[in-house]
Design a protein around this motif. Structure first.
Motif, PDB file in Angstrom:
ATOM      1  N   MET A   1       0.885  -1.275   0.017  1.00  0.00           N
ATOM      2  CA  MET A   1       0.137   0.134   0.025  1.00  0.00           C
ATOM      3  C   MET A   1       0.820   1.187   0.040  1.00  0.00           C
ATOM      4  O   MET A   1       1.880   1.483   0.846  1.00  0.00           O
ATOM      5  N   ASP A   2       0.507   2.168  -0.915  1.00  0.00           N
ATOM      6  CA  ASP A   2       1.255   3.554  -0.945  1.00  0.00           C
ATOM      7  C   ASP A   2       0.631   4.541  -0.646  1.00  0.00           C
ATOM      8  O   ASP A   2       1.206   5.758  -0.915  1.00  0.00           O
ATOM      9  N   SER A   3      -0.433   4.507  -0.075  1.00  0.00           N
ATOM     10  CA  SER A   3      -1.226   5.884   0.127  1.00  0.00           C
ATOM     11  C   SER A   3      -1.833   5.463   1.555  1.00  0.00           C
ATOM     12  O   SER A   3      -2.155   4.517   1.865  1.00  0.00           O
ATOM     13  N   LEU A   4      -2.260   6.609   2.095  1.00  0.00           N
ATOM     14  CA  LEU A   4      -2.916   6.744   3.344  1.00  0.00           C
ATOM     15  C   LEU A   4      -4.696   6.783   2.887  1.00  0.00           C
ATOM     16  O   LEU A   4      -5.019   7.652   2.620  1.00  0.00           O
ATOM     17  N   THR A   5      -5.431   5.475   2.975  1.00  0.00           N
ATOM     18  CA  THR A   5      -6.707   5.692   2.751  1.00  0.00           C
ATOM     19  C   THR A   5      -7.541   5.089   4.033  1.00  0.00           C
ATOM     20  O   THR A   5      -7.181   4.246   4.657  1.00  0.00           O
ATOM     21  N   VAL A   6      -8.604   5.990   4.096  1.00  0.00           N
ATOM     22  CA  VAL A   6      -9.669   5.516   5.160  1.00  0.00           C
ATOM     23  C   VAL A   6     -11.025   5.127   4.214  1.00  0.00           C
ATOM     24  O   VAL A   6     -11.292   5.307   3.075  1.00  0.00           O
ATOM     25  N   VAL A   7     -11.930   4.350   4.878  1.00  0.00           N
ATOM     26  CA  VAL A   7     -13.180   4.146   4.539  1.00  0.00           C
ATOM     27  C   VAL A   7     -14.121   5.062   4.918  1.00  0.00           C
ATOM     28  O   VAL A   7     -14.218   5.036   6.224  1.00  0.00           O
ATOM     29  N   TRP A   8     -15.175   5.736   4.275  1.00  0.00           N
ATOM     30  CA  TRP A   8     -16.355   6.217   4.706  1.00  0.00           C
ATOM     31  C   TRP A   8     -17.540   5.199   4.663  1.00  0.00           C
ATOM     32  O   TRP A   8     -17.692   4.400   3.673  1.00  0.00           O
ATOM     33  N   SER A   9     -18.227   5.246   5.616  1.00  0.00           N
ATOM     34  CA  SER A   9     -19.521   4.548   5.801  1.00  0.00           C
ATOM     35  C   SER A   9     -20.210   5.450   6.932  1.00  0.00           C
ATOM     36  O   SER A   9     -19.852   5.399   8.110  1.00  0.00           O
ATOM     37  N   ALA A  10     -21.057   6.073   6.228  1.00  0.00           N
ATOM     38  CA  ALA A  10     -21.711   7.449   7.055  1.00  0.00           C
ATOM     39  C   ALA A  10     -23.017   7.564   6.416  1.00  0.00           C
ATOM     40  O   ALA A  10     -23.450   7.126   5.216  1.00  0.00           O
ATOM     41  N   ASN A  11     -23.847   8.060   7.357  1.00  0.00           N
ATOM     42  CA  ASN A  11     -25.307   8.661   6.697  1.00  0.00           C
ATOM     43  C   ASN A  11     -25.350  10.205   7.121  1.00  0.00           C
ATOM     44  O   ASN A  11     -25.175  10.516   8.270  1.00  0.00           O
ATOM     45  N   LEU A  12     -25.533  10.786   6.032  1.00  0.00           N
ATOM     46  CA  LEU A  12     -25.707  12.300   6.333  1.00  0.00           C
ATOM     47  C   LEU A  12     -27.083  12.690   6.365  1.00  0.00           C
ATOM     48  O   LEU A  12     -28.062  12.290   5.764  1.00  0.00           O
ATOM     49  N   VAL A  13     -27.441  13.170   7.502  1.00  0.00           N
ATOM     50  CA  VAL A  13     -28.994  13.279   7.785  1.00  0.00           C
ATOM     51  C   VAL A  13     -29.393  14.575   8.129  1.00  0.00           C
ATOM     52  O   VAL A  13     -28.706  15.523   8.350  1.00  0.00           O
ATOM     53  N   PHE A  14     -30.566  15.133   7.132  1.00  0.00           N
ATOM     54  CA  PHE A  14     -30.837  16.493   7.345  1.00  0.00           C
ATOM     55  C   PHE A  14     -31.901  16.555   8.137  1.00  0.00           C
ATOM     56  O   PHE A  14     -32.813  15.834   8.304  1.00  0.00           O
ATOM     57  N   THR A  15     -31.845  17.739   9.039  1.00  0.00           N
ATOM     58  CA  THR A  15     -32.649  18.009   9.982  1.00  0.00           C
ATOM     59  C   THR A  15     -33.595  19.076   9.984  1.00  0.00           C
ATOM     60  O   THR A  15     -34.524  19.412  11.064  1.00  0.00           O
ATOM     61  N   THR A  16     -33.418  20.045   9.064  1.00  0.00           N
ATOM     62  CA  THR A  16     -34.072  21.145   8.729  1.00  0.00           C
ATOM     63  C   THR A  16     -34.411  21.394   7.217  1.00  0.00           C
ATOM     64  O   THR A  16     -33.826  20.644   6.349  1.00  0.00           O
ATOM     65  N   GLY A  17     -35.342  22.056   6.966  1.00  0.00           N
ATOM     66  CA  GLY A  17     -35.575  22.572   5.460  1.00  0.00           C
ATOM     67  C   GLY A  17     -36.371  21.331   4.761  1.00  0.00           C
ATOM     68  O   GLY A  17     -37.061  20.861   5.386  1.00  0.00           O
ATOM     69  N   ASP A  30     -11.347   6.345   0.689  1.00  0.00           N
ATOM     70  CA  ASP A  30     -11.032   7.890   0.559  1.00  0.00           C
ATOM     71  C   ASP A  30      -9.344   8.136   0.765  1.00  0.00           C
ATOM     72  O   ASP A  30      -8.843   7.805   1.957  1.00  0.00           O
ATOM     73  N   ASP A  31      -8.679   8.224  -0.412  1.00  0.00           N
ATOM     74  CA  ASP A  31      -7.233   8.132  -0.298  1.00  0.00           C
ATOM     75  C   ASP A  31      -6.939   9.743   0.134  1.00  0.00           C
ATOM     76  O   ASP A  31      -6.915  10.612  -0.825  1.00  0.00           O
ATOM     77  N   ILE A  32      -6.732   9.992   1.421  1.00  0.00           N
ATOM     78  CA  ILE A  32      -6.691  11.346   1.878  1.00  0.00           C
ATOM     79  C   ILE A  32      -5.432  12.027   1.415  1.00  0.00           C
ATOM     80  O   ILE A  32      -5.103  13.260   2.089  1.00  0.00           O
ATOM     81  N   THR A  33      -4.596  11.168   0.866  1.00  0.00           N
ATOM     82  CA  THR A  33      -3.399  11.947  -0.035  1.00  0.00           C
ATOM     83  C   THR A  33      -3.442  13.017  -1.036  1.00  0.00           C
ATOM     84  O   THR A  33      -2.758  13.620  -1.356  1.00  0.00           O
ATOM     85  N   LYS A  34      -4.950  12.608  -1.616  1.00  0.00           N
ATOM     86  CA  LYS A  34      -5.071  13.346  -2.786  1.00  0.00           C
ATOM     87  C   LYS A  34      -5.752  14.569  -2.424  1.00  0.00           C
ATOM     88  O   LYS A  34      -6.644  14.739  -1.550  1.00  0.00           O
ATOM     89  N   PRO A  35      -5.575  15.714  -3.182  1.00  0.00           N
ATOM     90  CA  PRO A  35      -6.416  16.850  -2.846  1.00  0.00           C
ATOM     91  C   PRO A  35      -7.754  16.725  -3.089  1.00  0.00           C
ATOM     92  O   PRO A  35      -8.653  17.589  -2.316  1.00  0.00           O
ATOM     93  N   VAL A  36      -8.369  16.083  -3.826  1.00  0.00           N
ATOM     94  CA  VAL A  36      -9.688  15.959  -4.125  1.00  0.00           C
ATOM     95  C   VAL A  36     -10.064  14.572  -4.437  1.00  0.00           C
ATOM     96  O   VAL A  36      -9.335  13.887  -5.243  1.00  0.00           O
ATOM     97  N   ARG A  37     -10.957  14.027  -3.647  1.00  0.00           N
ATOM     98  CA  ARG A  37     -11.370  12.665  -3.692  1.00  0.00           C
ATOM     99  C   ARG A  37     -12.889  12.490  -3.803  1.00  0.00           C
ATOM    100  O   ARG A  37     -13.712  13.366  -3.814  1.00  0.00           O
ATOM    101  N   GLU A  38     -13.244  11.227  -4.515  1.00  0.00           N
ATOM    102  CA  GLU A  38     -14.666  11.036  -4.757  1.00  0.00           C
ATOM    103  C   GLU A  38     -15.300   9.783  -4.016  1.00  0.00           C
ATOM    104  O   GLU A  38     -14.397   8.607  -3.831  1.00  0.00           O
ATOM    105  N   VAL A  39     -16.354   9.697  -3.312  1.00  0.00           N
ATOM    106  CA  VAL A  39     -16.912   8.789  -2.738  1.00  0.00           C
ATOM    107  C   VAL A  39     -18.118   8.490  -3.014  1.00  0.00           C
ATOM    108  O   VAL A  39     -18.934   9.464  -3.463  1.00  0.00           O
ATOM    109  N   SER A  40     -18.683   7.458  -3.040  1.00  0.00           N
ATOM    110  CA  SER A  40     -20.079   6.954  -3.623  1.00  0.00           C
ATOM    111  C   SER A  40     -21.185   7.393  -2.577  1.00  0.00           C
ATOM    112  O   SER A  40     -21.176   7.106  -1.511  1.00  0.00           O
TER     113      SER A  40
END
Length: 84
Positions: A1-17, A30-40
């Protein structure tokens, strides 16, 4: 492994509007060594039920002493079926 990668597993919950009570489900590496990353976006609830899409992450700041980080998150969401 040549990069620092974390795994996103989250729920973004809307509480207003317009989307109050709805959520988006996020999952992926999420390869946090890159300036911009994409997660599904793999689903959601309420207005975002069966949503698809992705988020773009940009690191704003990191405190290595505490392990805290701040990120800018831009979400590109396609609700299913699309609501008008």
């Amino acid at each position: 492994m040549d990069s620092l990668t974390v795994v996103w597993s989250a729920n973004l919950v809307f509480t207003t509007g317009e989307y109050n009570g709805s959520s988006l489900a996020i999952l992926g590496p999420d390869d946090i060594t890159k300036p911009v990353r994409e997660v599904s976006i793999v689903g959601g609830s309420g207005y975002f039920r069966r949503a698809q899409g992705h988020i773009l992450l940009k690191t704003v700041s990191v405190d290595f002493d505490t392990g805290d980080a701040e990120a800018e998150v831009d979400a590109y969401v396609h609700p299913w079926p699309a609501k008008k």
